[in-house]
Design a protein around this motif. Structure first.
Motif, PDB file in Angstrom:
ATOM      1  N   GLY A 130       0.761  -1.145  -0.108  1.00 52.03           N
ATOM      2  CA  GLY A 130       0.120  -0.006  -0.085  1.00 52.03           C
ATOM      3  C   GLY A 130       0.772   1.233   0.139  1.00 52.03           C
ATOM      4  N   LYS A 131       2.149   1.173   0.398  1.00 58.43           N
ATOM      5  CA  LYS A 131       2.976   2.280   0.462  1.00 58.43           C
ATOM      6  C   LYS A 131       3.432   2.623  -0.933  1.00 58.43           C
ATOM      7  CE  LYS A 131       4.219   1.665   5.101  1.00 58.43           C
ATOM      8  NZ  LYS A 131       5.098   1.209   6.243  1.00 58.43           N
ATOM      9  N   ASP A 132       3.277   1.752  -1.942  1.00 59.05           N
ATOM     10  CA  ASP A 132       4.042   1.988  -3.276  1.00 59.05           C
ATOM     11  C   ASP A 132       2.742   2.132  -4.142  1.00 59.05           C
ATOM     12  OD1 ASP A 132       4.976   1.230  -5.975  1.00 59.05           O
ATOM     13  OD2 ASP A 132       6.556  -0.001  -5.175  1.00 59.05           O
ATOM     14  N   PRO A 133       2.964   3.140  -4.836  1.00 65.26           N
ATOM     15  CA  PRO A 133       1.868   3.612  -5.699  1.00 65.26           C
ATOM     16  C   PRO A 133       1.499   2.840  -6.986  1.00 65.26           C
ATOM     17  CG  PRO A 133       3.550   5.307  -6.037  1.00 65.26           C
ATOM     18  CD  PRO A 133       3.833   4.181  -4.978  1.00 65.26           C
ATOM     19  N   LEU A 134       2.363   2.054  -7.233  1.00 65.45           N
ATOM     20  CA  LEU A 134       2.486   1.046  -8.369  1.00 65.45           C
ATOM     21  C   LEU A 134       2.187  -0.341  -7.975  1.00 65.45           C
ATOM     22  CD1 LEU A 134       4.781   2.564 -11.192  1.00 65.45           C
ATOM     23  CD2 LEU A 134       2.218   2.602 -11.187  1.00 65.45           C
ATOM     24  N   CYS A 135       1.621  -0.659  -6.551  1.00 63.87           N
ATOM     25  CA  CYS A 135       1.550  -2.087  -6.419  1.00 63.87           C
ATOM     26  C   CYS A 135      -0.035  -2.265  -5.912  1.00 63.87           C
ATOM     27  CB  CYS A 135       2.457  -2.341  -5.118  1.00 63.87           C
ATOM     28  SG  CYS A 135       2.508  -3.692  -4.317  1.00 63.87           S
ATOM     29  N   ARG A 136      -0.297  -3.316  -6.271  1.00 61.48           N
ATOM     30  CA  ARG A 136      -1.785  -3.619  -5.948  1.00 61.48           C
ATOM     31  C   ARG A 136      -1.767  -4.921  -5.138  1.00 61.48           C
ATOM     32  NH1 ARG A 136      -5.995  -2.205 -10.841  1.00 61.48           N
ATOM     33  NH2 ARG A 136      -5.671   0.138 -10.760  1.00 61.48           N
ATOM     34  N   TYR A 137      -2.326  -5.022  -4.002  1.00 64.26           N
ATOM     35  CA  TYR A 137      -2.561  -6.079  -3.011  1.00 64.26           C
ATOM     36  C   TYR A 137      -4.037  -6.543  -3.553  1.00 64.26           C
ATOM     37  CZ  TYR A 137      -3.838  -8.910   1.064  1.00 64.26           C
ATOM     38  OH  TYR A 137      -3.992  -9.912   1.895  1.00 64.26           O
ATOM     39  N   ASP A 138      -3.992  -8.129  -3.507  1.00 62.29           N
ATOM     40  CA  ASP A 138      -5.233  -8.809  -3.753  1.00 62.29           C
ATOM     41  C   ASP A 138      -5.723  -9.608  -2.519  1.00 62.29           C
ATOM     42  OD1 ASP A 138      -7.661  -9.645  -4.859  1.00 62.29           O
ATOM     43  OD2 ASP A 138      -6.742 -10.560  -6.613  1.00 62.29           O
ATOM     44  N   GLY A 139      -6.551  -9.379  -1.809  1.00 57.10           N
ATOM     45  CA  GLY A 139      -7.216 -10.321  -0.781  1.00 57.10           C
ATOM     46  C   GLY A 139      -8.106 -11.363  -1.148  1.00 57.10           C
ATOM     47  N   ALA A 140      -8.322 -11.226  -2.607  1.00 55.07           N
ATOM     48  CA  ALA A 140      -9.258 -12.340  -2.965  1.00 55.07           C
ATOM     49  C   ALA A 140      -8.705 -13.689  -2.798  1.00 55.07           C
ATOM     50  CB  ALA A 140      -9.527 -12.110  -4.390  1.00 55.07           C
ATOM     51  N   VAL A 141      -7.641 -13.969  -2.878  1.00 56.68           N
ATOM     52  CA  VAL A 141      -6.909 -15.301  -2.917  1.00 56.68           C
ATOM     53  C   VAL A 141      -7.282 -16.011  -1.915  1.00 56.68           C
ATOM     54  CG1 VAL A 141      -4.820 -16.991  -3.094  1.00 56.68           C
ATOM     55  CG2 VAL A 141      -5.549 -14.639  -4.648  1.00 56.68           C
ATOM     56  N   HIS A 142      -6.918 -15.290  -0.695  1.00 55.63           N
ATOM     57  CA  HIS A 142      -7.158 -15.828   0.639  1.00 55.63           C
ATOM     58  C   HIS A 142      -8.717 -16.044   1.093  1.00 55.63           C
ATOM     59  CE1 HIS A 142      -7.548 -15.649   5.233  1.00 55.63           C
ATOM     60  NE2 HIS A 142      -6.334 -16.251   5.269  1.00 55.63           N
ATOM     61  N   ASN A 143      -9.566 -15.169   0.367  1.00 55.89           N
ATOM     62  CA  ASN A 143     -10.867 -15.326   0.806  1.00 55.89           C
ATOM     63  C   ASN A 143     -11.467 -16.175   0.085  1.00 55.89           C
ATOM     64  OD1 ASN A 143     -10.696 -13.400   2.810  1.00 55.89           O
ATOM     65  ND2 ASN A 143     -10.988 -11.578   1.051  1.00 55.89           N
ATOM     66  N   TYR A 144     -11.024 -16.807  -1.181  1.00 57.96           N
ATOM     67  CA  TYR A 144     -11.643 -17.849  -1.850  1.00 57.96           C
ATOM     68  C   TYR A 144     -11.670 -19.332  -1.313  1.00 57.96           C
ATOM     69  CZ  TYR A 144     -12.932 -20.288  -6.030  1.00 57.96           C
ATOM     70  OH  TYR A 144     -13.690 -21.072  -6.887  1.00 57.96           O
ATOM     71  N   ARG A 145     -12.780 -19.598  -1.294  1.00 58.92           N
ATOM     72  CA  ARG A 145     -13.008 -21.156  -1.074  1.00 58.92           C
ATOM     73  C   ARG A 145     -12.963 -22.095  -2.403  1.00 58.92           C
ATOM     74  NH1 ARG A 145     -15.921 -20.872   3.942  1.00 58.92           N
ATOM     75  NH2 ARG A 145     -16.870 -22.865   3.554  1.00 58.92           N
ATOM     76  N   PHE A 146     -11.740 -22.526  -2.163  1.00 60.08           N
ATOM     77  CA  PHE A 146     -11.396 -23.606  -3.385  1.00 60.08           C
ATOM     78  C   PHE A 146     -12.273 -24.743  -3.021  1.00 60.08           C
ATOM     79  CE2 PHE A 146      -7.759 -20.993  -3.454  1.00 60.08           C
ATOM     80  CZ  PHE A 146      -7.200 -20.706  -4.616  1.00 60.08           C
ATOM     81  N   THR A 147     -12.733 -25.175  -4.092  1.00 57.27           N
ATOM     82  CA  THR A 147     -13.687 -26.616  -4.379  1.00 57.27           C
ATOM     83  C   THR A 147     -12.535 -27.585  -4.343  1.00 57.27           C
ATOM     84  OG1 THR A 147     -13.917 -26.665  -6.621  1.00 57.27           O
ATOM     85  CG2 THR A 147     -15.363 -25.257  -5.332  1.00 57.27           C
ATOM     86  N   ALA A 148     -13.258 -29.009  -4.017  1.00 54.84           N
ATOM     87  CA  ALA A 148     -12.455 -30.189  -4.413  1.00 54.84           C
ATOM     88  C   ALA A 148     -11.784 -30.363  -5.950  1.00 54.84           C
ATOM     89  CB  ALA A 148     -13.115 -31.496  -4.096  1.00 54.84           C
ATOM     90  N   GLN A 149     -12.625 -29.922  -6.729  1.00 60.20           N
ATOM     91  CA  GLN A 149     -12.247 -29.969  -8.261  1.00 60.20           C
ATOM     92  C   GLN A 149     -11.051 -29.078  -8.587  1.00 60.20           C
ATOM     93  OE1 GLN A 149     -15.526 -29.689  -7.153  1.00 60.20           O
ATOM     94  NE2 GLN A 149     -15.800 -31.790  -7.190  1.00 60.20           N
ATOM     95  N   GLU A 150     -10.957 -27.822  -7.737  1.00 61.97           N
ATOM     96  CA  GLU A 150      -9.895 -26.847  -7.811  1.00 61.97           C
ATOM     97  C   GLU A 150      -8.641 -27.010  -7.199  1.00 61.97           C
ATOM     98  OE1 GLU A 150     -12.951 -23.122  -8.803  1.00 61.97           O
ATOM     99  OE2 GLU A 150     -12.340 -23.700  -6.642  1.00 61.97           O
ATOM    100  N   LEU A 151      -8.712 -28.383  -6.426  1.00 59.68           N
ATOM    101  CA  LEU A 151      -7.212 -28.716  -5.855  1.00 59.68           C
ATOM    102  C   LEU A 151      -6.734 -29.789  -6.476  1.00 59.68           C
ATOM    103  CD1 LEU A 151      -8.532 -28.660  -1.967  1.00 59.68           C
ATOM    104  CD2 LEU A 151      -7.108 -26.970  -3.346  1.00 59.68           C
ATOM    105  N   SER A 152      -5.422 -30.195  -6.340  1.00 60.17           N
ATOM    106  CA  SER A 152      -4.710 -31.313  -6.859  1.00 60.17           C
ATOM    107  C   SER A 152      -5.266 -32.515  -6.674  1.00 60.17           C
ATOM    108  CB  SER A 152      -3.395 -31.024  -6.612  1.00 60.17           C
ATOM    109  OG  SER A 152      -2.729 -32.350  -7.083  1.00 60.17           O
ATOM    110  N   LYS A 153      -5.392 -33.574  -7.359  1.00 61.31           N
ATOM    111  CA  LYS A 153      -5.862 -34.777  -6.971  1.00 61.31           C
ATOM    112  C   LYS A 153      -4.557 -35.585  -6.530  1.00 61.31           C
ATOM    113  CE  LYS A 153      -5.401 -36.544 -11.737  1.00 61.31           C
ATOM    114  NZ  LYS A 153      -6.045 -37.237 -12.943  1.00 61.31           N
TER     115      LYS A 153
END
Length: 295
Positions: free
Chosen positions: A247-270
């Motif tokens: 947040g201190k760098d004007p050319l940097c974007r943080y994305d909290g979506a990855v942590h918040n995403y609920r991966f399904t069984a199909q989206e995890l390695s078999k």
């Protein structure tokens, strides 16, 4: 009774002065005299943003990408058991609808991530990425800092912060105009909760995948529950660091979506029920694309 000529002249002067003062007050209120709130003096513009506070413009269509990070960005366990598969990487992959493919920058993309990498490895990766002078650097790292043999071995929050800040500084000195996308650390506790439903997955975990979280995956005693909670809290601290420093760098974007995403069984390695599958990699790409291309 008619006033004399000198008195009429004096009265006219008074009336004219009053009109001028009234007009000046109205114009000043409307901002026509360039008050401290005038946009021409670095005040708020019509959009409500200050010209003085505006930083460099964000390019929503970068034409070159260098990715850094850990096993997720290497596509680990997405194609075969216990092996990298960078061609399906969410960031630079060629066999999935990756970020590079979505941005049509696949011909100019480089993957410097390494399976097993921790935050301490990021400065060197950033140095390598900077040599390409990419328009965008993607970062996904931190899971291995929490996935240690024990909670006592996890990277401290202070060390995590100082190293991440150093890595960004190193990149910025080499390529001042390069944009940075920082993905949040995935929810390891959520991955444990989802993956433990698979019998084979629980057996694979015994090989040593993220033991601080996945060891004794079926155990629900107080000690095991507390251990997982400590890992979960540490991941939250890491994400706060990533958000703060970015947040201190004007050319940097943080994305909290990855942590918040609920991966399904199909989206995890078999093969390990922990790393993203090919479908999971594409989901990561979609999240990154949405954040990077937003105005």
């Amino acid at each position: 009774m008619r006033a004399s000529a000198p008195r009429r002249k004096q009265w006219t002067t008074v009336r004219t002065g009053a009109v001028l003062l009234t007009t000046a007050a109205v114009l000043s209120t409307a901002g026509c005299f360039g008050s401290s709130e005038d946009p021409s003096r670095n005040g708020p513009s019509r959009s409500g943003r200050s010209h003085a506070a505006e930083g460099p413009a964000w390019n929503t269509r970068p034409s070159s990408i260098a990715s850094v990070g850990d096993s997720i960005t290497r596509g680990f366990d997405a194609c075969s058991v216990l092996s990298d598969c960078p061609k399906v990487s969410w960031s630079t992959g060629t066999d999935v609808n990756s970020l590079a493919q979505r941005l049509r920058s696949g011909a100019r993309s480089w993957n410097y991530a390494r399976t097993g990498a921790v935050m301490a490895d990021l400065p060197a990766q950033m140095t390598a990425a900077a040599t390409r002078k990419p328009q965008l650097v993607t970062i996904m790292i931190g899971a291995n800092d929490a996935c240690r043999d024990s909670v006592a071995d996890m990277t401290s929050t202070d060390e995590f912060r100082s190293t991440f800040a150093s890595a960004l500084t190193r990149l910025r000195r080499a390529v001042p105009k390069t944009q940075v996308y920082v993905a949040s650390v995935p929810d390891l506790k959520r991955l444990w909760s989802q993956g433990r439903k698979n019998v084979l997955g629980r057996q694979i975990w015994k090989l040593g995948i993220c033991p601080s979280m996945l060891k004794d995956s079926d155990a629900m005693d107080a000690a095991s529950t507390e251990r997982r909670q400590r890992v979960d809290e540490q991941v939250d601290d890491y994400n706060q660091v990533l958000k703060d420093v970015c947040g201190k760098d004007p050319l940097c974007r943080y994305d909290g979506a990855v942590h918040n995403y609920r991966f399904t069984a199909q989206e995890l390695s078999k093969w390990d029920w922990f790393h993203p599958s090919k479908a999971g990699q594409q989901r990561l790409a979609a999240m990154a694309y949405r954040r990077i291309t937003s105005p």
